[in-house]
Design an enzyme around this catalytic site. Structure first.
Site, PDB file in Angstrom:
ATOM      1  N   THR A 131      -8.370   6.691  -2.184  1.00  0.00           N
ATOM      2  CA  THR A 131      -9.711   6.136  -2.377  1.00  0.00           C
ATOM      3  C   THR A 131     -10.770   7.219  -2.195  1.00  0.00           C
ATOM      4  O   THR A 131     -11.878   7.096  -2.700  1.00  0.00           O
ATOM      5  CB  THR A 131      -9.978   4.964  -1.411  1.00  0.00           C
ATOM      6  OG1 THR A 131      -9.494   5.324  -0.122  1.00  0.00           O
ATOM      7  CG2 THR A 131      -9.295   3.702  -1.881  1.00  0.00           C
TER       8      THR A 131
ATOM      9  N   LYS B 177      -8.265  14.173   4.436  1.00  0.00           N
ATOM     10  CA  LYS B 177      -7.451  12.959   4.445  1.00  0.00           C
ATOM     11  C   LYS B 177      -6.435  13.137   5.549  1.00  0.00           C
ATOM     12  O   LYS B 177      -6.323  14.232   6.116  1.00  0.00           O
ATOM     13  CB  LYS B 177      -6.754  12.733   3.096  1.00  0.00           C
ATOM     14  CG  LYS B 177      -6.066  13.982   2.527  1.00  0.00           C
ATOM     15  CD  LYS B 177      -5.471  13.729   1.145  1.00  0.00           C
ATOM     16  CE  LYS B 177      -6.452  13.923   0.027  1.00  0.00           C
ATOM     17  NZ  LYS B 177      -6.513  12.798  -0.916  1.00  0.00           N
ATOM     18  N   ARG B 178      -5.673  12.064   5.879  1.00  0.00           N
ATOM     19  CA  ARG B 178      -4.643  12.234   6.888  1.00  0.00           C
ATOM     20  C   ARG B 178      -3.720  13.398   6.488  1.00  0.00           C
ATOM     21  O   ARG B 178      -3.468  13.629   5.302  1.00  0.00           O
ATOM     22  CB  ARG B 178      -3.839  10.937   7.035  1.00  0.00           C
ATOM     23  CG  ARG B 178      -4.602   9.858   7.766  1.00  0.00           C
ATOM     24  CD  ARG B 178      -4.889  10.254   9.197  1.00  0.00           C
ATOM     25  NE  ARG B 178      -3.686  10.254   9.981  1.00  0.00           N
ATOM     26  CZ  ARG B 178      -3.438   9.393  10.959  1.00  0.00           C
ATOM     27  NH1 ARG B 178      -4.313   8.471  11.301  1.00  0.00           N
ATOM     28  NH2 ARG B 178      -2.307   9.454  11.634  1.00  0.00           N
TER      29      ARG B 178
ATOM     30  N   HIS C 110       0.796  -1.231   0.000  1.00  0.00           N
ATOM     31  CA  HIS C 110       0.000   0.000   0.000  1.00  0.00           C
ATOM     32  C   HIS C 110       0.826   1.277   0.000  1.00  0.00           C
ATOM     33  O   HIS C 110       0.261   2.352   0.191  1.00  0.00           O
ATOM     34  CB  HIS C 110      -0.934   0.050   1.211  1.00  0.00           C
ATOM     35  CG  HIS C 110      -2.013  -0.971   1.191  1.00  0.00           C
ATOM     36  ND1 HIS C 110      -3.240  -0.748   0.620  1.00  0.00           N
ATOM     37  CD2 HIS C 110      -2.041  -2.229   1.672  1.00  0.00           C
ATOM     38  CE1 HIS C 110      -3.991  -1.835   0.762  1.00  0.00           C
ATOM     39  NE2 HIS C 110      -3.286  -2.746   1.392  1.00  0.00           N
TER      40      HIS C 110
ATOM     41  N   LYS D 233     -14.525   8.426  -4.000  1.00  0.00           N
ATOM     42  CA  LYS D 233     -15.754   8.777  -3.256  1.00  0.00           C
ATOM     43  C   LYS D 233     -16.294  10.124  -3.717  1.00  0.00           C
ATOM     44  O   LYS D 233     -17.506  10.298  -3.908  1.00  0.00           O
ATOM     45  CB  LYS D 233     -15.476   8.800  -1.744  1.00  0.00           C
ATOM     46  CG  LYS D 233     -15.125   7.433  -1.181  1.00  0.00           C
ATOM     47  CD  LYS D 233     -14.564   7.499   0.242  1.00  0.00           C
ATOM     48  CE  LYS D 233     -13.885   6.168   0.567  1.00  0.00           C
ATOM     49  NZ  LYS D 233     -13.031   6.228   1.775  1.00  0.00           N
TER      50      LYS D 233
ATOM     51  N   LYS E 157       0.985  14.343   1.026  1.00  0.00           N
ATOM     52  CA  LYS E 157      -0.357  14.647   0.519  1.00  0.00           C
ATOM     53  C   LYS E 157      -0.525  16.159   0.246  1.00  0.00           C
ATOM     54  O   LYS E 157      -1.500  16.590  -0.336  1.00  0.00           O
ATOM     55  CB  LYS E 157      -1.419  14.156   1.502  1.00  0.00           C
ATOM     56  CG  LYS E 157      -1.452  12.636   1.655  1.00  0.00           C
ATOM     57  CD  LYS E 157      -2.513  12.201   2.664  1.00  0.00           C
ATOM     58  CE  LYS E 157      -2.434  10.725   3.031  1.00  0.00           C
ATOM     59  NZ  LYS E 157      -3.060   9.849   2.010  1.00  0.00           N
TER      60      LYS E 157
HETATM   61  C1  OAK Z   1      -0.804   2.603   6.134  1.00  0.00           C
HETATM   62  C2  OAK Z   1       0.201   2.030   6.879  1.00  0.00           C
HETATM   63  C3  OAK Z   1       1.290   1.451   6.269  1.00  0.00           C
HETATM   64  C4  OAK Z   1       1.360   1.437   4.897  1.00  0.00           C
HETATM   65  C5  OAK Z   1       0.362   2.018   4.146  1.00  0.00           C
HETATM   66  C6  OAK Z   1      -0.726   2.594   4.751  1.00  0.00           C
HETATM   67  C7  OAK Z   1      -1.821   3.202   3.983  1.00  0.00           C
HETATM   68  O1  OAK Z   1      -2.853   3.568   4.536  1.00  0.00           O
HETATM   69  N1  OAK Z   1      -1.685   3.323   2.670  1.00  0.00           N
HETATM   70  C8  OAK Z   1      -2.763   3.823   1.862  1.00  0.00           C
HETATM   71  O2  OAK Z   1      -3.522   2.719   1.394  1.00  0.00           O
HETATM   72  C9  OAK Z   1      -4.649   3.112   0.631  1.00  0.00           C
HETATM   73  C10 OAK Z   1      -5.406   1.866   0.282  1.00  0.00           C
HETATM   74  O3  OAK Z   1      -4.690   1.078  -0.606  1.00  0.00           O
HETATM   75  C11 OAK Z   1      -4.214   3.891  -0.594  1.00  0.00           C
HETATM   76  O4  OAK Z   1      -5.359   4.321  -1.279  1.00  0.00           O
HETATM   77  C12 OAK Z   1      -3.367   5.091  -0.184  1.00  0.00           C
HETATM   78  O5  OAK Z   1      -2.850   5.728  -1.321  1.00  0.00           O
HETATM   79  C13 OAK Z   1      -2.228   4.645   0.706  1.00  0.00           C
HETATM   80  O6  OAK Z   1      -1.526   5.760   1.219  1.00  0.00           O
END
Ligand code: OAK
Length: 858
Positions: A701, A584-585, A382, A705, A590
């Site tokens: 994501t 978003k966070r 991710h 939305k 970002k």
């Molecule tokens: C959180 C902790 C460790 C590694 C990744 C994440 C995370 O939230 N990544 C996010 O995952 C989403 C779902 O796949 C993506 O849409 C986001 O771009 C990504 O930052």
């Protein structure tokens, strides 16, 4: 199916079979019964909270009946099952979602939600107020956790035999307060009220061990069966949450583990007469599932986090294997019966635990076991951000899980050995790909490498992201295994929550327009293309615009309520005020700082025009009405992100109180952004911002939305923005900025050359340095200035600033001067958003990664 009930008694069971409520009247009967017996209340002291609880208990009764049937069906047919292991499930509220998903009556009838809404009203409550009582189940940080929640919804809707496994944190993500413009974290003790959505399974307990030592027969190697004598022991107790599918009776399970002390004492202490301390020690067990780590895209490497991970992996695997063993099939058939998906690397210890169980407890040969393991697991990445890639010190793992460390070394040994055969004498390659990193101060285990080696499929979450992982962080592995092991599954979102639930008015307009009374479009989203023919229909555009207006008013109402009944934004011009939202966070990548710098630029330009004698009408012609909304949490220890939050609030304080600009521009920071606030914010947006430095946002994501709710996007060519553009058409999205392929070179330039800043940005930074937004502490925002001017502008703010401003100017023009064109873009976007349903995404996983099929009711 086995049962302890003697055959002659079963008729009686069937005679008294519990039935679901099927109409408003039966719902009301259940409701009142729960008020009286479950809550021990009555007509005379049933408040909205009690009404929420009674309604939930009643709906839950229906779900549980279907839950039981679903589980019986799956047990009887014994198909291959999917297990989704995620350390986060950001579920939000359950009641409204259940009302949309539960089945009562026939197709085309009044929907169950309307029926219950009427029934609740007759009992003296407004459904909206009742729904509002529910606290969010906020067991996640951001994208990764919410994705898991969308996935379990789509798995149930698609009738897949699938369970989620996670942790039942007592404290979810912290509640954010904004005090004097600063983020303050307060605990989210969400289980304060009884949680009607969980079923405690106190009989399902798994004993988890930590520490201790490993025994083996003299002279035998670490590859042969070994026994790990654990030191500390804790119990994992199961809590189940029903996950109902839409338009199906399938109700799947989300199993969350909670840590409890074992009933045994430390006998040494006990015998010393130290009874009290022995109990207190036990009590510590519960700390394992006390709190969700509040980091997004960042790993802090704390021992307690590793303890959480093993606790959850070991409990889940034990549960999965217990179920598999019931079918009495040989171990080599495990991968034909079980697919386990690793949601990022957090559950990677499950790979090692399965190998341990097979070798040490089931006495399988190492290689036979390893073949089974790798065919069972698959891994989703991710993020490409270095600081988010998990690494654990070898010493820590060896101390906490001594046998697992041995197994990791052996996995690595065989892996490196195989690679060496294929690429002889490439020492650099071996050190790059090794599961063990030889770093100072000590060795570390690279969890992503372990996850890749332990899986048969690895996927990224958007096309660009998959391409990036294949050519950068995992390139060596593509060379070793071939490209076939690496695949893309672009993320998706559930349209039940993010359209039907969040935006009932738009959902209504869509189902009416498509003449789809029973909302089949929520399952077959390609039906949305039927909206395209109305894109230029002025009457339809008006209705479309009215829905957006209604949702903007709904947001204004929410903000007013949160602000103690005082309006945050003016009600007078909502219809011609652009609602521009970035939620978003908070993260440097970002680029909320880019957004707020843009706001400052706009404000300074307006002031400049006024100072040069322009009228407010002239200013309004160039900078028409706009509210910039921000929302999001910062990790508690993330200094720069917290500074960005303070800057946004400081800018808001200045801009919102400047009478001279006459409400043409407002800045609002919405505190404590969470799933239930997202459900109000997202439908209210005209424009949303997805402006990460190209190549850094794996997918995103919320972009999906917003589009699904008729908002337009301003964004960079990053993550799923690329595919959104392809689906909806490039004329319907505002793209700007440098491309991912240019980033490396730009960063290099900043590092070694003095790149002049654009004049526009220079002015913003100088004003920041002057203390205009921080009169009490003039240099407060200096670190944000220095990040651009002094420290190489890692996130390329300066490189993208001008094209960002140009794009924003275009947005203003289309929104204010070409409204019909704007509405056309909005309608066409929704018409073509179908690809981003998580149902499509789950189908892709089912076919290309898991090899599982749906189980339908016969
Ligand atoms: C959180 C902790 C460790 C590694 C990744 C994440 C995370 O939230 N990544 C996010 O995952 C989403 C779902 O796949 C993506 O849409 C986001 O771009 C990504 O930052």
């Amino acid at each position: 199916i086995d049962s302890v009930i003697p055959l002659q008694s079963r008729e009686l069971w069937k005679k008294h079979e519990v039935k679901k409520f099927n109409n408003g009247d039966e719902f009301q009967r259940k409701f009142i019964q729960h008020v009286e017996t479950t809550l021990a209340r009555s007509l005379y002291n049933c408040d909205e909270l009690a009404a929420y609880e009674a309604a939930s208990e009643s709906v839950r009764d229906n779900l549980i009946i279907d839950w039981n049937k679903t589980q019986q069906r799956v047990t009887a047919r014994d198909p291959k099952r999917v297990y989704y292991l995620s350390l986060e499930f950001l579920m939000g509220r359950a009641l409204d979602n259940a009302l949309i998903n539960i089945n009562t009556g026939d197709e085309g009838d009044e929907t169950s939600r309307e029926m219950i809404s009427d029934a609740v009203e007759q009992l003296g409550f407004r459904l909206e107020d009742v729904l509002d009582q529910e606290p969010d189940a906020a067991l996640g940080n951001g994208g990764l956790g919410r994705l898991a929640a969308c996935f379990v919804d789509s798995l149930a809707t698609g009738n897949y035999p699938a369970w989620g496994y996670g942790l039942r944190y007592q404290y979810g993500i912290f509640a954010q307060k904004i005090i004097d413009g600063y983020q303050v974290e307060t605990p989210d003790y969400w289980l304060n009220l009884r949680n009607p959505w969980e079923i405690e399974r106190s009989e399902i307990q798994v004993r988890i061990s930590y520490y201790g030592h490993v025994h083996r027969e003299q002279g035998s190697s670490t590859l042969s069966p070994s026994s790990w004598i654990g030191g500390e022991q804790v119990l994992a107790v199961a809590y189940d949450m029903p996950v109902p599918g839409f338009k199906t009776t399938t109700v799947n399970n989300l199993r969350l583990w909670s840590a409890k002390p074992t009933t045994e004492f430390d006998f040494a202490k006990f015998n010393d007469g130290d009874y009290t301390n022995s109990v207190i020690d036990q009590q510590r067990a519960e700390s394992i599932t006390a709190v969700l780590y509040p980091n997004d895209n960042f790993e802090s490497g704390k021992e307690l986090r590793l303890r959480q991970q093993y606790f959850w992996c070991a409990a889940s695997l034990h549960d999965i294997l217990r179920r598999f063993k019931k079918s009495r099939k040989p171990w080599k058939e495990l991968p034909d019966q079980v697919a386990i998906q690793l949601n990022d690397t957090h559950p990677t210890l499950a790979v090692v635990e399965l190998q341990r169980i097979l070798v040490d407890l089931e006495k399988l040969d190492w290689h036979e076991a390893w073949e089974i393991v790798t065919r069972t697991f698959s891994y989703t990445n991710h993020t490409v951000m270095q600081e988010a890639l998990e690494k654990w010190p070898v010493g820590l793992i060896g101390h906490l899980l001594p046998r697992h460390l041995e197994i990791i070394y052996d996995i690595n040994w065989f892996f490196l050995h195989d690679v060496e055969k294929k690429f002889p004498k490439d020492v650099d390659l071996l050190s790059r790909i090794s599961i063990i990193e030889e770093s100072s101060p000590g060795r570390q285990v690279r969890m992503a490498h372990l996850a890749i080696v332990g899986s048969h499929k690895v996927n990224g979450v958007a096309e660009l992201h998959t391409e990036l992982i294949k050519t950068t962080i995992f390139q060596d592995f593509v060379n070793i295994y071939g490209a076939g092991k690496f695949t893309n599954v672009t993320n998706g979102i559930t349209p039940r929550r993010w359209l039907r639930q969040a935006n009932p008015q738009l959902a209504q307009l869509i189902s009416e327009t498509l003449e789809d009374k029973s909302d089949r479009y929520l399952l077959e989203m390609s039906r949305l293309t039927g909206l395209a023919k109305y894109a230029d229909d002025l009457e339809f555009q008006k209705r479309w615009d009215d829905v957006k207006y209604h949702n903007k008013v709904r947001l204004a109402d929410l903000l007013c309520r949160l602000n103690g009944g005082v309006d945050v934004i003016s009600r007078d011009h909502i219809r011609d005020t652009l609602f521009d939202i970035q939620v978003k966070r908070i993260h440097e990548y970002k680029r909320q700082q880019l957004n707020i710098f843009g706001v400052i630029h706009r404000y300074l330009s307006m002031k400049e025009m006024l100072a040069e004698g322009a009228s407010i009408q002239q200013v309004a012609a160039k900078y028409p009405r706009k509210v910039s909304f921000f929302g999001g949490k910062s990790a508690p220890g993330y200094y720069m992100a917290k500074l960005i939050i303070h800057l946004i609030n400081s800018v808001a304080a200045v801009v919102n109180n400047d009478r001279e600009i006459a409400d043409l521009l407002k800045v609002v920071f919405v505190a404590d952004y969470n799933v239930s606030k997202a459900e109000v914010l997202i439908p209210a947006s005209d424009l949303s911002q997805h402006i990460s430095t190209a190549g850094t946002e794996a997918s995103g994501t919320s972009n999906m939305k917003f589009v699904m709710n008729g908002g337009l996007i301003i964004g960079t060519v990053d993550g799923a923005n690329v595919e959104i553009t392809r689906e909806i058409g490039e004329e319907n999205i505002f793209l700007f900025g440098n491309l991912a392929e240019d980033v490396e070179e730009l960063r290099y330039k900043h590092r070694y050359h003095n790149v002049p800043l654009p004049e526009t940005l220079s002015r913003v930074l100088s004003v920041l340095e002057s203390g205009a937004f921080s009169p009490e502490n003039v240099s407060e925002f200096q670190p944000l200035v220095d990040a651009v001017r002094q420290h190489g502008d890692y996130y390329l703010i300066s490189d993208d600033f001008e094209s960002y401003l140009a794009s924003l100017a275009l947005v203003d023009d289309v929104y204010h001067n070409q409204r019909s064109t704007w509405l056309r873009k909005s309608i066409l976007s929704v018409a073509n958003v179908g690809f981003f349903s998580s149902d499509r995404c789950i189908e892709e996983y089912a076919e290309t990664v898991w090899n599982v099929e749906p189980i339908r009711e016969t």
